[in-house]
Each structure stands twice: as structure tokens, then as C-alpha cells.
Design an enzyme around this catalytic site. Structure first.
Site, PDB file in Angstrom:
ATOM      1  N   ASP A   9      -2.299  71.555  57.468  1.00  0.00           N
ATOM      2  CA  ASP A   9      -1.004  71.595  58.188  1.00  0.00           C
ATOM      3  C   ASP A   9       0.034  70.823  57.361  1.00  0.00           C
ATOM      4  OD1 ASP A   9      -2.167  69.075  58.679  1.00  0.00           O
ATOM      5  OD2 ASP A   9      -1.154  68.859  60.609  1.00  0.00           O
ATOM      6  N   HIS A 239      -6.206  60.129  54.658  1.00  0.00           N
ATOM      7  CA  HIS A 239      -7.069  60.856  55.600  1.00  0.00           C
ATOM      8  C   HIS A 239      -7.604  62.164  54.981  1.00  0.00           C
ATOM      9  CE1 HIS A 239      -5.500  58.445  58.964  1.00  0.00           C
ATOM     10  NE2 HIS A 239      -4.275  58.780  58.646  1.00  0.00           N
TER      11      HIS A 239
END
Ligand code: BDR
Ligand code: CA
Length: 310
Positions: A9, A239
Site C-alpha cells: 500500500d 516494518h
């Protein structure tokens, strides 16, 4: 050669994950599928293409889900910017660019490569849930799914309980965990221990190529946002790159097999918990709980600095 699909995303740290993946010599990145998440899907699609363009890499990119399975889409732009990429690329026109749908690409490649395929997800699990829903008999052959999401033994990042990728589409995540596909969960438990700091951004500024300057600019936005939100953390979390790292080098982490569920009750919506109260508590997930941060960050900066130097 490992076959990989990245489902993203994009997103600042997704962009870093893309650079890390294309900087690997033993990975064939079959394609990148995009979803809404930190920004609308038109943005994550555009951002992904711009990141690949800046790195001179020709990898097919597919547009996927525009919204969560059952809920309204939310996004506030605080961590990644309104354009998802640190306010470096700005507004995107709604476009009807025809590409193969992300979900169909995931199904097609799983049918072709079966257990040789690793799918790494770094956004909400909506595309994957839709692929499993559409072709469960094909998707069950996938080799591994490595998912950046969740927080099992540590607090969330959208609230005390929930991590962002799970929280924006908890129904999709719930569906994927129930599918019994081979999931490795790379949650905040480990990703908050792998950090990028201001010296790393300075190094990209020093490298000075157009890609390095672009990466420095959007990562600086993310670093500044982290400073406000996590003043005690000495940097921002890698992340999404860590999910790519673990997909390629599973020995970077210690995992524990657990039966993970996504809480769908309003007060703790999106929490990822081990459920030991069910009749069927057979583990459905390998949960990463310890990471060799030094080894990971060394490899990450070696490969990314290299690719940004060209
Ligand atoms: C996850 O949420 C997004 O903001 C990041 O790109 C990462 O995938 C971290 O919770
Ligand atoms: Ca992401």
C-alpha cells in the site's frame, strides 16, 4: 531463484521494502500488487510505479482493492503524508488505467508457481482475502505468506490493541487467518526493533543520485512523523522491509506457532490474539517474536545503499 509477489500500500516503508526486494540478486520479483491502505489505491499504484521508475526497475504493477471488504476506508496521512509518500509526489487524478487486476494476478501466479511462490504483504490483507475467496483451491498451494501486520505481545500502533494493516481491514485479516494458509506474521513485536535513523537518511543525501535524494526526502517525512508520535524511539520502524527480509532469510527471527485470531468486537477491533479457548487450537500462524536486528539492518542498508548509488 525465489519467486516473490509483493502486495503493498506504498507507503514510505513499503517503498523501502520495494527497494530492498529489487536489490536482492536471488529473487525474481514477479510483480507488485497494490491496495488502498496508507492512501487510496490510485496513490499506492502511482507511488509504486514512481519508486520503481526512480530505481530504473521494470517490474509489473497491478492495481487492486479500493476499499475494505465490509467497512469504510479511513486514512489520515499523518505518518506517510496525504500522498502516501511523504508529500513528495502530490495529487493523483482518478484514472481508469487498465491493468490486470491485482487479485487475478495473485491467483494466476499461484497457479503457475504453487509452493515455489512467496507472497509478502505489507498493507491490509484485502487483495489476498479476495484471491482466497475467489479461488480457494488454487490459493491453498502457495508456498508461504509473509505478512507485515499485527501486534501479539506488544501494544498496537493505531491504539493500544491494533496494528494499522490489520485495523484498516480487520475482516480481510480475519478471513485470511481462518484460511489455514501458511502465514508468517511479522508484527510490531519485531518491526519496532528494526530502526532507521537520521544518519541513514543523511547517507542517502550524501550518495546524491536522483533516487537517493527521492528516498531521503520521503523517508525524512516519516522520520519526522515518528519523532512526534514516538519521541523515545531512536528512529522510525522498518516494518515492511523486515517482512521482505524474513521472507528471504527466515533465520533472522525466532517464531512461535500459534492459533491467531483477529478480534472483531468494537472495543478491541483489529487486535491479533492467540486463541486457546477454541476446540480447534491447531496453530495457523508462525508469529515472529525475536529478531536479529543488527544482521537485518546491516543487510538492508548494504543492499539499499547499493541500489541507490547506481
Ligand atoms: C504498517 O502500516 C503502514 O503504515 C506501514 O506501511 C506498515 O505496513 C505498520 O503498522
Ligand atoms: Ca505498508
Amino acid at each position: 531463484m525465489k519467486k516473490m509477489i509483493l502486495d503493498v500500500d506504498t507507503g514510505v516503508d513499503d517503498a523501502l521494502a520495494i527497494a530492498y526486494a529489487v536489490g536482492q540478486s536471488d529473487v525474481e520479483l514477479l510483480g507488485i500488487t497494490t491496495t488502498f491502505g496508507v492512501a487510496p489505491v490510485e496513490y499506492s499504484y502511482r507511488n509504486t510505479k514512481s519508486v520503481l521508475g526512480s530505481l530504473n526497475k521494470d517490474v509489473p504493477v497491478y492495481k487492486g482493492s479500493k476499499e475494505p471488504l465490509k467497512r469504510e476506508r479511513v486514512h489520515d496521512g499523518k505518518i506517510h503524508g496525504n500522498d502516501g509518500i511523504g508529500e513528495t509526489l502530490g495529487y493523483v487524478e482518478e484514472s481508469e488505467t487498465i491493468t490486470k487486476d491485482a487479485v487475478d494476478f495473485i491467483i494466476e501466479q499461484t497457479k503457475k508457481y504453487k509452493s515455489d511462490l512467496i507472497i509478502v504483504t505489507t498493507g491490509p490483507l484485502t487483495n489476498l482475502a479476495r484471491a482466497i475467496d475467489k479461488e480457494p483451491q488454487i490459493m491453498k498451494y502457495v508456498g508461504r505468506i509473509v505478512t507485515m501486520g499485527g501486534a501479539v505481545a506488544s501494544p498496537g500502533n493505531v491504539n493500544k490493541f491494533a496494528e494499522a494493516n490489520i485495523s484498516v481491514d480487520p475482516d480481510a485479516a480475519d478471513f485470511v487467518f481462518k484460511s489455514r494458509l501458511p502465514i508468517t506474521l511479522v508484527g510490531l513485536d519485531v518491526t519496532r526493533k528494526t530502526l532507521l535513523n537520521k544518519d541513514n537518511v543523511k547517507e542517502w543525501e550524501r550518495i546524491g543520485t536522483s533516487s537517493a535524494k527521492f528516498f531521503a526526502a520521503f523517508t525524512q517525512f516519516y522520520l519526522d512523523a515518528y519523532k512526534k508520535i514516538h519521541p523515545t524511539l531512536k528512529g522510525c520502524a522498518l516494518h515492511d522491509p523486515l517482512a521482505v527480509g524474513i521472507a528471504l532469510y527466515p533465520e533472522l527471527v525466532r517464531t512461535i506457532p500459534m492459533h491467531i485470531e483477529v478480534d472483531l468486537s468494537e472495543e478491541v477491533l483489529g487486535r491479533t490474539v492467540e486463541n486457546t479457548n477454541l476446540e480447534d487450537t491447531e496453530p495457523n500462524t508462525l508469529v515472529c517474536l525475536q529478531v536479529d536486528s543488527k544482521r537485518f539492518t546491516e543487510d538492508f542498508f548494504n543492499k539499499v545503499n547499493n541500489i541507490l548509488s547506481v
